[in-house]
Design a protein around this motif. Structure first.
Motif, PDB file in Angstrom:
ATOM      1  N   UNK A 116       8.253   3.884   1.630  1.00  0.00           N
ATOM      2  CA  UNK A 116       9.117   5.189   1.515  1.00  0.00           C
ATOM      3  C   UNK A 116      10.449   4.802   1.604  1.00  0.00           C
ATOM      4  N   UNK A 117      11.136   3.477   1.673  1.00  0.00           N
ATOM      5  CA  UNK A 117      12.333   3.194   1.836  1.00  0.00           C
ATOM      6  C   UNK A 117      12.725   2.421   3.171  1.00  0.00           C
ATOM      7  N   UNK A 118      13.825   1.923   3.324  1.00  0.00           N
ATOM      8  CA  UNK A 118      14.348   1.253   4.411  1.00  0.00           C
ATOM      9  C   UNK A 118      15.187   2.211   5.472  1.00  0.00           C
ATOM     10  N   UNK A 119      14.769   1.835   6.848  1.00  0.00           N
ATOM     11  CA  UNK A 119      15.315   2.449   7.694  1.00  0.00           C
ATOM     12  C   UNK A 119      16.250   1.390   8.865  1.00  0.00           C
ATOM     13  N   UNK A 120      17.504   1.831   9.175  1.00  0.00           N
ATOM     14  CA  UNK A 120      18.304   1.019  10.205  1.00  0.00           C
ATOM     15  C   UNK A 120      17.920   1.232  11.606  1.00  0.00           C
ATOM     16  N   UNK A 121      17.421   0.316  12.408  1.00  0.00           N
ATOM     17  CA  UNK A 121      17.158   0.321  13.606  1.00  0.00           C
ATOM     18  C   UNK A 121      18.298   1.198  14.468  1.00  0.00           C
ATOM     19  N   UNK A 122      19.449   1.199  14.062  1.00  0.00           N
ATOM     20  CA  UNK A 122      20.367   1.921  14.772  1.00  0.00           C
ATOM     21  C   UNK A 122      20.308   3.495  14.743  1.00  0.00           C
ATOM     22  N   UNK A 133       4.864   9.952   9.611  1.00  0.00           N
ATOM     23  CA  UNK A 133       5.341  11.177   8.707  1.00  0.00           C
ATOM     24  C   UNK A 133       3.793  12.003   8.463  1.00  0.00           C
ATOM     25  N   UNK A 134       2.863  12.059   9.426  1.00  0.00           N
ATOM     26  CA  UNK A 134       1.862  12.681   9.348  1.00  0.00           C
ATOM     27  C   UNK A 134       0.795  11.988   8.623  1.00  0.00           C
ATOM     28  N   UNK A 135       1.095  10.863   7.662  1.00  0.00           N
ATOM     29  CA  UNK A 135       0.078  10.138   7.122  1.00  0.00           C
ATOM     30  C   UNK A 135       0.085   8.876   7.443  1.00  0.00           C
ATOM     31  N   UNK A 136       1.350   8.291   7.354  1.00  0.00           N
ATOM     32  CA  UNK A 136       1.535   6.749   7.616  1.00  0.00           C
ATOM     33  C   UNK A 136       2.229   6.664   9.134  1.00  0.00           C
ATOM     34  N   UNK A 137       1.749   5.654   9.722  1.00  0.00           N
ATOM     35  CA  UNK A 137       2.180   5.016  11.161  1.00  0.00           C
ATOM     36  C   UNK A 137       2.668   3.835  10.979  1.00  0.00           C
ATOM     37  N   UNK A 138       3.897   3.609  11.404  1.00  0.00           N
ATOM     38  CA  UNK A 138       4.462   2.136  11.584  1.00  0.00           C
ATOM     39  C   UNK A 138       4.870   1.901  12.971  1.00  0.00           C
ATOM     40  N   UNK A 139       4.799   0.598  13.582  1.00  0.00           N
ATOM     41  CA  UNK A 139       5.181   0.387  14.638  1.00  0.00           C
ATOM     42  C   UNK A 139       6.107  -0.862  14.688  1.00  0.00           C
ATOM     43  N   UNK A 140       7.174  -0.756  15.507  1.00  0.00           N
ATOM     44  CA  UNK A 140       8.319  -1.926  15.593  1.00  0.00           C
ATOM     45  C   UNK A 140       8.872  -1.665  17.033  1.00  0.00           C
ATOM     46  N   UNK A 141       9.417  -3.057  17.261  1.00  0.00           N
ATOM     47  CA  UNK A 141      10.239  -2.935  18.442  1.00  0.00           C
ATOM     48  C   UNK A 141      11.603  -2.884  17.851  1.00  0.00           C
ATOM     49  N   UNK A 142      12.580  -2.249  18.363  1.00  0.00           N
ATOM     50  CA  UNK A 142      14.102  -2.004  17.763  1.00  0.00           C
ATOM     51  C   UNK A 142      14.938  -2.965  18.158  1.00  0.00           C
ATOM     52  N   UNK A 143      15.685  -3.308  17.311  1.00  0.00           N
ATOM     53  CA  UNK A 143      16.926  -4.351  17.768  1.00  0.00           C
ATOM     54  C   UNK A 143      18.065  -3.908  16.627  1.00  0.00           C
ATOM     55  N   UNK A 144      19.196  -3.845  17.409  1.00  0.00           N
ATOM     56  CA  UNK A 144      20.530  -3.449  16.591  1.00  0.00           C
ATOM     57  C   UNK A 144      20.578  -4.523  15.426  1.00  0.00           C
ATOM     58  N   UNK A 145      21.063  -3.870  14.269  1.00  0.00           N
ATOM     59  CA  UNK A 145      21.615  -4.729  13.175  1.00  0.00           C
ATOM     60  C   UNK A 145      20.211  -5.237  12.432  1.00  0.00           C
ATOM     61  N   UNK A 146      19.007  -4.620  12.725  1.00  0.00           N
ATOM     62  CA  UNK A 146      17.734  -4.823  11.822  1.00  0.00           C
ATOM     63  C   UNK A 146      17.802  -3.749  10.911  1.00  0.00           C
ATOM     64  N   UNK A 147      16.857  -4.004  10.091  1.00  0.00           N
ATOM     65  CA  UNK A 147      16.375  -3.023   9.035  1.00  0.00           C
ATOM     66  C   UNK A 147      15.047  -2.951   8.928  1.00  0.00           C
ATOM     67  N   UNK A 148      14.225  -1.822   8.844  1.00  0.00           N
ATOM     68  CA  UNK A 148      12.885  -1.891   9.002  1.00  0.00           C
ATOM     69  C   UNK A 148      12.402  -1.265   7.426  1.00  0.00           C
ATOM     70  N   UNK A 149      11.649  -2.039   6.732  1.00  0.00           N
ATOM     71  CA  UNK A 149      11.364  -1.715   5.387  1.00  0.00           C
ATOM     72  C   UNK A 149       9.904  -1.042   5.044  1.00  0.00           C
ATOM     73  N   UNK A 150       9.790   0.125   4.621  1.00  0.00           N
ATOM     74  CA  UNK A 150       8.483   0.657   4.319  1.00  0.00           C
ATOM     75  C   UNK A 150       8.339   0.958   2.786  1.00  0.00           C
TER      76      UNK A 150
END
Length: 252
Positions: A31-37, A12-29
């Motif tokens: 700033x809130x949760x994000x669905x991998x889909x 978002x210009x300030x924060x960086x997150x790295x992940x390997x995407x997998x369907x059905x998973x949710x990534x938590x930050x």
């Protein structure tokens, strides 16, 4: 197109997150949760929103991004300013069998593994078992685990003889293992070392000469960034200066 198993960077210009995407998973930050889909649908260059409405840009991470901002460090890493030079200096390329010891957090391993794909391999010998899982996790984040094999193994123990096309050694006292290192390298193969102090450089050079390595070189690389402000361009107050001395030679 983002595929399941790809590594992505969310920024978002300030924060960086790295992940390997997998369907059905949710990534938590925070700033809130994000669905991998949602990340997969957005594709590289697209945007995703958390359940709190915060927006992240989906980026294709470079190896530099992953090494400097993505991997978990349990040891000091070899920085890209050194690892890129090491990889080029050793001539590491597709199909080569490469010796590395020790692996640490896997920063150099990632760069060399990217260079030997698709048919080469990095063989890492790590004396400290406690570092191996984290190194594998970091290498997986870069999507390069197929090209790396890590063994819980000390350089004082036997190595495959006349097997490696190149090697890089990052241990405290490499001169203690020089005979094993030499025997593991094919004739004419390049070898490199990283040590942090000048007395270690001297001891390593003495051992290299004793074991008849040729084309010896000692290099130190310095890196200085500038503040990207057109009206007052000047160097940053801090710089990545001494990270280690690099020693190179060839097996004779």
């Amino acid at each position: 197109m983002i595929k399941e198993g790809d590594t992505v960077q969310l920024s978002d210009g300030k924060n960086r997150f790295f992940l390997r995407v997998k369907r059905g998973e949710i990534f938590g930050t925070h700033k809130g949760n994000i669905k991998h889909e949602d990340i997969i649908k957005a594709d590289f260059g697209g945007e995703v929103q958390t359940h709190k409405g915060h927006t992240f840009l989906v980026l294709r991470p470079t190896l530099y991004d992953i090494i400097m901002f993505g991997i978990k460090r349990k040891t000091q890493i070899i920085y890209p300013k050194d690892s890129s030079y090491i990889t080029l200096k050793l001539g590491i390329t597709d199909g080569m069998m490469v010796l590395e010891s020790g692996v640490g957090s896997g920063g150099l391993t990632i760069v060399m593994a990217n260079a030997v794909k698709p048919s080469g391999k990095i063989f890492c010998f790590e004396k400290e078992e406690k570092y191996i899982k984290n190194a594998y996790d970091n290498i997986r984040l870069a999507g390069l685990e197929k090209y790396v094999e890590i063994k819980h193994h000390s350089l004082e123990d036997p190595l495959p003889e006349n097997f490696f096309d190149a090697g890089f050694i990052d241990v405290r006292e490499p001169w203690l293992y020089m005979e094993n290192i030499k025997q593991s390298l094919k004739k004419g193969s390049p070898i490199g070392f990283l040590v942090p102090t000048t007395n270690q450089v001297c001891a390593t050079l003495e051992s290299l000469k004793k074991h008849r390595f040729i084309n010896l070189e000692v290099v130190e690389l310095l890196e200085r960034h500038y503040k990207p402000v057109p009206e007052r361009l000047r160097p940053e107050d801090r710089m990545v200066a001494h990270t280690g001395y690099l020693i190179f030679g060839r097996n004779s």
